[in-house]
Design an enzyme around this catalytic site. Structure first.
Site, mmCIF file in Angstrom:
data_model
loop_
_atom_site.group_PDB
_atom_site.id
_atom_site.type_symbol
_atom_site.label_atom_id
_atom_site.label_comp_id
_atom_site.label_asym_id
_atom_site.label_seq_id
_atom_site.Cartn_x
_atom_site.Cartn_y
_atom_site.Cartn_z
ATOM 1 N N LYS A 49 21.539 -18.106 -9.741
ATOM 2 C CA LYS A 49 21.451 -16.951 -8.843
ATOM 3 C C LYS A 49 22.810 -16.261 -8.715
ATOM 4 O O LYS A 49 22.882 -15.026 -8.596
ATOM 5 C CB LYS A 49 20.943 -17.393 -7.463
ATOM 6 C CG LYS A 49 20.801 -16.253 -6.449
ATOM 7 C CD LYS A 49 19.783 -15.206 -6.900
ATOM 8 C CE LYS A 49 19.692 -14.016 -5.924
ATOM 9 N NZ LYS A 49 19.019 -14.362 -4.673
ATOM 10 N N THR A 106 19.399 -18.146 -0.812
ATOM 11 C CA THR A 106 20.556 -17.970 -1.681
ATOM 12 C C THR A 106 21.740 -18.581 -0.948
ATOM 13 O O THR A 106 22.246 -18.015 0.025
ATOM 14 C CB THR A 106 20.805 -16.488 -1.990
ATOM 15 O OG1 THR A 106 19.696 -15.973 -2.718
ATOM 16 C CG2 THR A 106 22.066 -16.317 -2.833
ATOM 17 N N LYS A 114 27.670 -11.604 1.397
ATOM 18 C CA LYS A 114 27.531 -13.055 1.585
ATOM 19 C C LYS A 114 27.358 -13.737 0.231
ATOM 20 O O LYS A 114 28.008 -14.749 -0.058
ATOM 21 C CB LYS A 114 26.332 -13.348 2.495
ATOM 22 C CG LYS A 114 26.093 -14.823 2.806
ATOM 23 C CD LYS A 114 25.099 -15.495 1.862
ATOM 24 C CE LYS A 114 23.691 -14.963 2.038
ATOM 25 N NZ LYS A 114 22.708 -15.717 1.202
#
Length: 289
Positions: free
Chosen positions: A172, A97, A240
């Site tokens: 995502k 990711t 993050k």
């Protein structure tokens, strides 16, 4: 059967690479901490390499699942990076990711060598990886995707090409934005139920079957009420990911007011020492007030 390399033996990569080996592929793995790669080889019988370049040498497809943009660059570039060991006509798949920007950057570098590239972040957490039931959202060229698809299907519950390179990472981001709101709403609902003196098990048995139902409710609500937060995706990693979402939103002018607020709530969880708790720990901020 294909010759594959897998870079990154974390909680996701370790089982994902294992599924590829069980399916009969020739798999070589790499991990920055060599012990993890050696443990994988001992468990699954595949090879392990000292550098990404060595792992990638001779591979038809190289797959990576590491921490962030910088981690990804560290295993892809340089004399010891994956691209140095890959040949023209092979494919690099990134399951990290990461940002859409780094996906486009790596695609451009891979293209110079005649190497296909797919950004293919996954959803489903550690359990999804272990059970081979991940959602995989992919960005890239349709021809490259078609070649990699049989391999990706091995650990996929859902697999879809979303558009050109970067589209997988953007999808995502949508996933993480939605999860942030769901977990906050669930936290507030469960905390309200407890403060109101309701039997939370009975509450969940009723509302899970209705419009409020979600994966988060079915899989995390009871443990949230119990104050157990050791079930997968950590707050540190969620922050993050949300930073990537908020940064991308600055570029495309999307408004993310709820996401920004929940990101700050997660910062408060970190301040309480909960950086490694799972994302359902948002309720901790409410239950302890």
């Amino acid at each position: 059967m294909a010759k594959l390399a897998f870079l990154g033996m974390g909680v996701m990569g370790f089982p994902m690479a294992g599924h590829l080996k069980k399916a009969g592929h020739d798999v070589v793995v790499y991990n920055r901490t060599a012990k993890k790669a050696q443990e994988w080889s001992a468990k699954h019988g595949g090879g392990n390499a000292a550098t990404p370049a060595e792992a990638a040498k001779g591979a038809d497809i190289v797959l990576a699942c590491v921490g962030n943009d910088d981690d990804l660059r560290s295993v892809i570039y340089g004399d010891k990076g994956a691209l140095a060991g890959m040949a023209s006509g092979t494919i690099l798949v990134d399951h990290t990711t990461a940002s859409a920007a780094v996906a486009r950057e790596i695609h451009a570098e891979a293209h110079k060598k005649g190497i296909g590239f797919l950004d293919a972040p996954v959803s489903g957490g550690q359990a999804g990886a272990e059970n081979g039931q991940l959602g995989i959202m992919v960005g890239g060229d349709p021809d490259v995707f078609a070649k990699a698809e049989p391999v990706l299907k091995i650990y996929a519950k859902a697999l879809s090409l979303m558009g050109p390179v970067g589209s997988g990472q953007l999808t995502k981001m949508v996933n993480q934005i939605c999860i942030a709101g769901l977990v906050q709403g669930l936290s507030e609902g469960m905390n309200f139920a407890m403060k109101a003196g309701l039997d939370t098990d009975k509450v969940l048995s009723v509302i899970t079957a209705g419009a409020a139902g979600s994966w988060q409710m079915s899989n995390r609500a009871k443990t949230m009420v119990q104050g157990k937060f050791d079930f997968g995706f950590a707050v540190d990693w969620m922050r993050k990911d949300l930073a990537i979402c908020l940064d991308e939103a600055k570029r495309n002018k999307a408004r993310l007011p709820m996401t920004a607020v929940v990101d700050q709530f997660y910062a408060q969880v970190q301040a309480r020492g909960g950086g490694r708790w799972d994302t359902s720990s948002l309720i901790h901020l409410l239950a302890k007030d």
